[in-house]
Enzyme design. Structure first.
Site, PDB file in Angstrom:
ATOM      1  N   ARG A 183       1.095  -2.905  13.233  1.00 57.58           N
ATOM      2  CA  ARG A 183       1.772  -1.669  13.639  1.00 57.58           C
ATOM      3  C   ARG A 183       1.415  -1.261  15.070  1.00 57.58           C
ATOM      4  O   ARG A 183       2.304  -0.926  15.853  1.00 57.58           O
ATOM      5  CB  ARG A 183       1.415  -0.528  12.684  1.00 57.58           C
ATOM      6  CG  ARG A 183       1.805  -0.757  11.240  1.00 57.58           C
ATOM      7  CD  ARG A 183       1.728   0.534  10.445  1.00 57.58           C
ATOM      8  NE  ARG A 183       1.694   0.282   9.008  1.00 57.58           N
ATOM      9  CZ  ARG A 183       2.108   1.137   8.079  1.00 57.58           C
ATOM     10  NH1 ARG A 183       2.583   2.307   8.436  1.00 57.58           N
ATOM     11  NH2 ARG A 183       2.017   0.845   6.795  1.00 57.58           N
ATOM     12  N   GLU A 447      12.922  -4.196   4.254  1.00 61.85           N
ATOM     13  CA  GLU A 447      13.085  -5.648   4.087  1.00 61.85           C
ATOM     14  C   GLU A 447      14.534  -6.084   3.870  1.00 61.85           C
ATOM     15  O   GLU A 447      14.973  -7.103   4.424  1.00 61.85           O
ATOM     16  CB  GLU A 447      12.194  -6.141   2.939  1.00 61.85           C
ATOM     17  CG  GLU A 447      10.714  -6.141   3.250  1.00 61.85           C
ATOM     18  CD  GLU A 447      10.075  -4.767   3.159  1.00 61.85           C
ATOM     19  OE1 GLU A 447       8.994  -4.570   3.729  1.00 61.85           O
ATOM     20  OE2 GLU A 447      10.676  -3.885   2.500  1.00 61.85           O
ATOM     21  N   THR A 536       6.101  -8.858  11.609  1.00 61.97           N
ATOM     22  CA  THR A 536       6.406  -8.323  10.292  1.00 61.97           C
ATOM     23  C   THR A 536       6.606  -6.821  10.301  1.00 61.97           C
ATOM     24  O   THR A 536       7.056  -6.257   9.301  1.00 61.97           O
ATOM     25  CB  THR A 536       5.302  -8.718   9.292  1.00 61.97           C
ATOM     26  OG1 THR A 536       5.796  -8.540   7.950  1.00 61.97           O
ATOM     27  CG2 THR A 536       4.050  -7.876   9.507  1.00 61.97           C
TER      28      THR A 536
END
Length: 551
Positions: A183, A447, A536
């Site tokens: 992050r 996602e 991610t």
């Protein structure tokens, strides 16, 4: 969980009598400014932001960076564009109607964060307050490159000022290595690549150094899950002795990129060693269990899944191959072997409609017909694999899986997916899927939207954009809070009272809205997937080849 307030550390405060490895004392964060409701003040703020851009862009460099501590050279960085996309100040471009709706949603989320949680980790939109986790301004930092892509110059300039003047890394605070890497470090690196503003690289390098004790303090080279950013003290998670396999294997893109930028090979060596250790251990059909012990460096045998605690291990195997310009072929080999294991042990089909899903296998060998929403990153990854030369069968599977992921939204009364979906596989079943009471919450996760972005970008099939638009409208109907922000919900089965959880995760701005914005873009040079690999947490990093780096 609400984090404890930051303590004011001193040189003698390190646990177990250790001397803190970082000499800078922590500071106290300042208070945020507030929006003015006066039109002239708003105009003045815009003028100030433009002047700020002119000031700091003049200090950007196209090549040199500060503080590379290891051997090796620093890399030559072009200054104008990457993959057809201009770099520098936030992008200013024409947006489609759907993109404008997503930008409006971002502004609404940002309004709530700025008003009630400025500089804090997370907004609690119902109680109109904030939550601290790592004391790193997670929502603000996670949103930096989203604002850049959306062309939100005024918001970006104010956020940059917070990073420069208020962001404190030298604090006596334990943080999770994985979450902080994907992050915070990921966003700082991405924002540096996009803006060429050295502030973000300097912060990234300092943070990388402060995270390194997680590796250095481990006898096995498998990093500890938690590290104190001031003292360097490390430890396993509070809930047990083991780390999640996904956590120790989903930090590689960021630390490898940091080595490229600084010339300090220590960062890449640390994460490369982790992967080598993982690959040397015995596995079941090349699938990994959920947990690994940092003291012993050994797996704890257990459930096989593509969901929580294992998911991004597979994602980063593939993406390290992409990041290397497809030169480090061992990552491709490992990924393909793992996908064969998925097909053999985890892939199944529901009844009566034959919906493809990826289930789980317990230690006993029993198959469990459930799929986390987290697994819905997989269709996009497989589609990206086909784009990069993998067999067409992976695109076929991607299309089947993304259809299932969309049905997890469409078949719910609210149009929102639960956190976990269960599937019927018996021949006499009348419904393909069902939700258990403990799994019916929605956390505003990205996602499925992520995979829809890749599916549309690679096929140009408009149905994927339409599916994404339907999901976005469900977020608007059931999670938008009038005073500002969006809230996760407890019950996707209840249209009249979805039960707000009173939390807006940083990834809603950093990932979900970003992928929606990209999905609805007609400009396919906007994060060209042949020039960027996206981490991610949806932070783009450049691929190591002619577009950007010279090898």
């Amino acid at each position: 969980m609400r984090a404890k307030r930051m303590k004011q550390a001193t040189q003698g405060s390190a646990p177990h009598g250790k001397k803190p490895p970082f000499s800078r004392k922590p500071k106290t964060k300042g208070s945020p400014s507030r929006y003015s409701t006066v039109t002239l003040a708003t105009i003045a703020a815009l003028v100030v932001s433009v002047l700020a851009w002119l000031a700091y862009t003049s200090s950007m460099s196209s090549g040199d960076v500060t503080g590379g501590e290891g051997e090796g050279k620093q890399w030559e960085i072009p200054s104008k564009e990457l993959g057809g996309m201009p770099l520098g100040p936030p992008l200013q471009s024409n947006h489609s109607a759907r993109q404008r709706a997503v930008v409006d949603a971002f502004r609404h989320a940002w309004k709530g964060y700025r008003t009630y949680a400025w500089g804090k980790d997370e907004l609690l939109p119902i109680s109109k307050t904030s939550n601290e986790w790592f004391n790193l301004g997670l929502t603000l930092v996670d949103s930096l490159d989203t604002m850049w892509l959306m062309g939100l110059s005024e918001e970006f300039a104010e956020a940059r000022e917070w990073v420069e003047k208020e962001m404190v890394l030298a604090q006596d605070k334990d943080v999770n290595l994985f979450e902080t890497t994907i992050r915070v470090l990921g966003s700082l690196l991405s924002t540096y690549h996009l803006t060429r503003d050295k502030l973000f690289l300097q912060k990234a390098q300092e943070l990388g150094n402060r995270l390194m004790p997680s590796f250095k303090n481990s006898r096995s080279s498998i990093p500890f899950s938690d590290v104190n950013l001031y003292t360097g003290h490390t430890h396993p998670p509070e809930w047990g002795p083991d780390s999640s396999v996904s956590e120790v294997s989903t930090i590689q893109l960021e630390f490898r990129d940091l080595t490229k930028l600084t010339g300090n090979h220590e960062f890449q060596r640390a994460v490369d060693t982790v992967i080598e250790k993982l690959m040397a251990q015995p596995k079941v059909d090349n699938l990994v269990p959920l947990f690994i012990n940092a003291e012993t460096g050994k797996f704890r045998p257990g459930t096989l899944t593509m969901g929580a605690r294992a998911d991004t291990y597979y994602e980063y195997l593939f993406k390290q191959w992409i990041q290397s310009g497809k030169k480090e072929t061992k990552f491709q080999d490992w990924f393909l072997k793992a996908m064969r294991g998925v097909k053999k042990r985890l892939l199944a089909y529901s009844k009566p409609s034959n919906l493809a899903f990826v289930g789980e296998v317990f230690t006993s060998g029993e198959f469990y017909a459930k799929m986390d929403h987290l697994v819905c990153y997989l269709p996009g990854l497989l589609a990206l694999g086909t784009h990069n030369g993998l067999a067409e069968k992976y695109m076929t599977l991607a299309k089947s899986l993304i259809y299932t992921c969309y049905q997890m939204y469409k078949q719910m009364p609210t149009g929102l997916s639960p956190e976990i979906m269960h599937f019927n596989t018996l021949p006499n079943s009348t419904e393909d899927m069902f939700v258990k009471p403990l799994d019916r919450h929605n956390l505003l996760r990205p996602e499925t939207i992520e995979s829809l972005f890749y599916m549309y970008r690679l096929t140009r099939d408009e149905k994927y954009r339409n599916w994404g638009w339907n999901i976005f409208q469900a977020f608007e109907r059931h999670t938008r809070i009038a005073s500002g922000g969006y809230s996760s919900v407890n019950n996707v089965l209840n249209t009249t009272d979805p039960e707000f959880r009173d939390k807006m995760e940083s990834f809603f701005l950093g990932e979900t809205l970003k992928y929606l914005f990209l999905l609805f873009s007609d400009d396919h040079t906007l994060l060209n997937i042949d020039a960027w690999v996206i981490n991610t947490e949806a932070h783009p990093l450049p691929i190591w080849k002619g577009y950007y780096y010279e090898k």
